[in-house]
Scaffold this active site. Structure first.
Site, PDB file in Angstrom:
ATOM      1  N   MET A 154     -30.380  -7.202 174.828  1.00 37.69           N
ATOM      2  CA  MET A 154     -30.848  -6.755 176.131  1.00 37.69           C
ATOM      3  C   MET A 154     -32.299  -6.300 176.005  1.00 37.69           C
ATOM      4  O   MET A 154     -32.676  -5.667 175.017  1.00 37.69           O
ATOM      5  CB  MET A 154     -29.980  -5.594 176.635  1.00 37.69           C
ATOM      6  CG  MET A 154     -28.492  -5.908 176.681  1.00 37.69           C
ATOM      7  SD  MET A 154     -27.666  -5.735 175.074  1.00 37.69           S
ATOM      8  CE  MET A 154     -27.461  -3.963 174.970  1.00 37.69           C
ATOM      9  N   SER A 165     -21.903 -10.224 180.743  1.00 39.34           N
ATOM     10  CA  SER A 165     -22.789  -9.162 181.232  1.00 39.34           C
ATOM     11  C   SER A 165     -24.199  -9.687 181.461  1.00 39.34           C
ATOM     12  O   SER A 165     -24.931  -9.178 182.318  1.00 39.34           O
ATOM     13  CB  SER A 165     -22.820  -8.002 180.233  1.00 39.34           C
ATOM     14  OG  SER A 165     -23.424  -8.403 179.010  1.00 39.34           O
ATOM     15  N   LYS A 197     -26.048   2.079 176.419  1.00 36.70           N
ATOM     16  CA  LYS A 197     -25.685   0.959 175.560  1.00 36.70           C
ATOM     17  C   LYS A 197     -25.276   1.506 174.197  1.00 36.70           C
ATOM     18  O   LYS A 197     -25.592   2.645 173.844  1.00 36.70           O
ATOM     19  CB  LYS A 197     -26.866  -0.005 175.380  1.00 36.70           C
ATOM     20  CG  LYS A 197     -27.390  -0.612 176.667  1.00 36.70           C
ATOM     21  CD  LYS A 197     -26.334  -1.403 177.404  1.00 36.70           C
ATOM     22  CE  LYS A 197     -26.925  -2.119 178.607  1.00 36.70           C
ATOM     23  NZ  LYS A 197     -25.870  -2.702 179.463  1.00 36.70           N
ATOM     24  N   SER A 255     -24.108 -11.533 185.097  1.00 40.09           N
ATOM     25  CA  SER A 255     -23.472 -10.875 186.246  1.00 40.09           C
ATOM     26  C   SER A 255     -24.430  -9.832 186.796  1.00 40.09           C
ATOM     27  O   SER A 255     -24.143  -8.637 186.831  1.00 40.09           O
ATOM     28  CB  SER A 255     -22.143 -10.239 185.818  1.00 40.09           C
ATOM     29  OG  SER A 255     -21.420  -9.777 186.931  1.00 40.09           O
ATOM     30  N   LYS A 256     -25.584 -10.307 187.260  1.00 39.15           N
ATOM     31  CA  LYS A 256     -26.692  -9.415 187.590  1.00 39.15           C
ATOM     32  C   LYS A 256     -27.308  -9.757 188.950  1.00 39.15           C
ATOM     33  O   LYS A 256     -27.326 -10.931 189.348  1.00 39.15           O
ATOM     34  CB  LYS A 256     -27.789  -9.502 186.512  1.00 39.15           C
ATOM     35  CG  LYS A 256     -27.323  -9.087 185.117  1.00 39.15           C
ATOM     36  CD  LYS A 256     -28.400  -9.354 184.081  1.00 39.15           C
ATOM     37  CE  LYS A 256     -27.957  -8.957 182.681  1.00 39.15           C
ATOM     38  NZ  LYS A 256     -28.004  -7.521 182.451  1.00 39.15           N
ATOM     39  N   CYS A 300     -32.581  -3.732 183.839  1.00 34.04           N
ATOM     40  CA  CYS A 300     -32.391  -4.901 182.975  1.00 34.04           C
ATOM     41  C   CYS A 300     -33.766  -5.325 182.477  1.00 34.04           C
ATOM     42  O   CYS A 300     -34.600  -5.801 183.259  1.00 34.04           O
ATOM     43  CB  CYS A 300     -31.726  -6.052 183.719  1.00 34.04           C
ATOM     44  SG  CYS A 300     -31.627  -7.568 182.722  1.00 34.04           S
ATOM     45  N   SER A 352     -22.941  -4.809 175.517  1.00 37.41           N
ATOM     46  CA  SER A 352     -23.267  -4.602 176.922  1.00 37.41           C
ATOM     47  C   SER A 352     -22.018  -4.845 177.754  1.00 37.41           C
ATOM     48  O   SER A 352     -21.364  -5.877 177.598  1.00 37.41           O
ATOM     49  CB  SER A 352     -24.385  -5.559 177.362  1.00 37.41           C
ATOM     50  OG  SER A 352     -24.679  -5.392 178.733  1.00 37.41           O
TER      51      SER A 352
END
Length: 404
Positions: free
Chosen positions: A319, A71, A279, A74-75, A109, A310
């Site tokens: 995060m 996670s 979350k 993968s942004k 994010c 996440s």
């Protein structure tokens, strides 16, 4: 060969920058560099970003894309000069699912927020007259997903972003320049910090029964539970949770119940299509433990322990947006986070800052809480991160990867 060339379109080139921000990595785009069909929200944009990252991937490795199969990696980020005179840059964040064909636009994010300011300065999105030859430039960022302001202080040397330095961030191997980031009025959207009006709720969780939870909407909607209520002590690392399918299912069930109670979904079945938010995290009083790097964290040096999930997996560190939620909840007496941070468990201390332990080490975050006409308000939450360009140039994807 010639027949294949006629039947299969060539790859297209899209200018992009691969950046680390905090403990995350992502692919950054200027909005104007995207193909026209992807410059507006919709299917074409989602399909393009999925292909760039390498999703959906049933192998969950993202080998055929820029994603790193977690996670944290993968942004995607899309930036443009702000339409607001009060901001420099508009920042849109897309969390790309690894094994499913969707991009989640429901939240921010916090880690990649630290990279937005440096990217904006380096790519002409900040007025050149405001950039000093040596010093710090304050970049005002409009976070499009949650409609909030983020203020980033970007160091500059010789008119260029300073990326190297001696600031160390647990969860990141090498030091870099420090970038203080302030999340202004961090309640997500126009919602209340406590959507239910309670500091602690009870969730009716199948297989568990009634479970205490603090449901907070600051930085990112987050469901906090007490580690001890689930049989944990808060010192767990990734293998202890991510290697336990029953544990992952339990946390997802709790998360879904929290989402329903917070009003983020109308039906429990919708939680599967909203993995980025809320979350879920579990908290515990401070204790000694060994971080994933082998570093010994002393309970005397931290205020509490926090472990957060996440996109269905325990995060390797924390995060950034969840750190904002931790700061906000710790600042308000009586939440589960505040109780965990108060060593005598009385919850009797107002806290403007806490240092919490996470799987990779520790992090200090601060927030100021005020009770205004019966409602809690957080003016801002502050933390320091770092960011660095890893690669810049173009990404390539097959020309038929999205609907033009």
């Amino acid at each position: 060969m010639n027949d294949a060339a006629r039947h299969y379109p060539p790859q297209i080139r899209i200018p992009a920058t691969y950046m680390r921000g905090g403990t995350s990595k992502g692919v950054f785009f200027k909005l104007s560099d995207l193909p026209a069909a992807a410059q507006v929200p919709g299917t074409a944009r989602d399909q393009l970003l999925l292909r760039v990252i390498g999703s959906p991937d049933p192998y969950e490795k993202q080998i055929d894309g820029m994603g790193g199969a977690t996670s944290s990696t993968s942004k995607t980020v899309i930036l443009s000069k702000s339409e607001s005179t009060e901001h420099d840059v508009d920042y849109l964040f897309g969390q790309v699912a690894i094994d499913k064909p969707y991009v989640d636009w429901s939240g921010n994010c916090g880690n990649l927020s630290a990279a937005v300011g440096p990217f904006a300065v380096a790519n002409g999105l900040v007025d050149a007259a405001r950039i000093p030859h040596d010093g710090v430039v304050e970049v005002r960022i409009w976070q499009v997903n949650i409609q909030k302001t983020i203020v980033s202080r970007v160091p500059v040397i010789n008119g260029q972003v300073q990326e190297t330095g001696d600031f160390e961030l647990d969860g990141v191997t090498f030091p870099a320049a420090e970038i203080p980031v302030a999340f202004m009025d961090p309640a997500d959207g126009e919602g209340a910090i406590f959507p239910t009006g309670n500091l602690i709720d009870e969730l009716d969780v199948p297989g568990v029964g009634l479970l205490r939870a603090t449901l907070i909407n600051a930085g990112i909607p987050t469901v906090f539970v007490d580690a001890a209520d689930l049989g944990y002590d808060g010192t767990e690392r990734q293998a202890a949770i991510n290697g336990d399918e029953r544990a992952l299912e339990l946390f997802e069930t709790i998360r879904a119940q929290g989402a329903l109670r917070m009003g983020l979904i109308a039906d429990i079945s919708e939680a599967a299509q909203r993995q980025h938010t809320p979350k879920i995290a579990f908290v515990a009083p401070p204790a000694d433990y060994v971080a994933s790097s082998g570093k010994c964290i002393k309970g005397a040096d931290i205020d509490l322990l926090v472990r957060a999930l996440s996109m269905g997996k325990l995060h390797h560190a924390m995060m950034g947006t969840a750190a904002v939620a931790i700061a906000a909840a710790a600042a308000i007496e009586g939440t589960l986070v505040n109780l965990a941070a108060t060593r005598d468990t009385s919850g009797g201390g107002k806290r403007n800052a806490v240092t919490f332990g996470h799987p990779s080490g520790s992090l200090r975050v601060g927030a100021e809480a005020r009770l205004v006409e019966g409602c809690w308000h957080i003016e801002k939450a502050v933390m320091s991160r770092s960011a660095r360009v890893l690669m810049e140039g173009v990404v390539r994807i097959p020309g038929d990867s999205f609907q033009a």
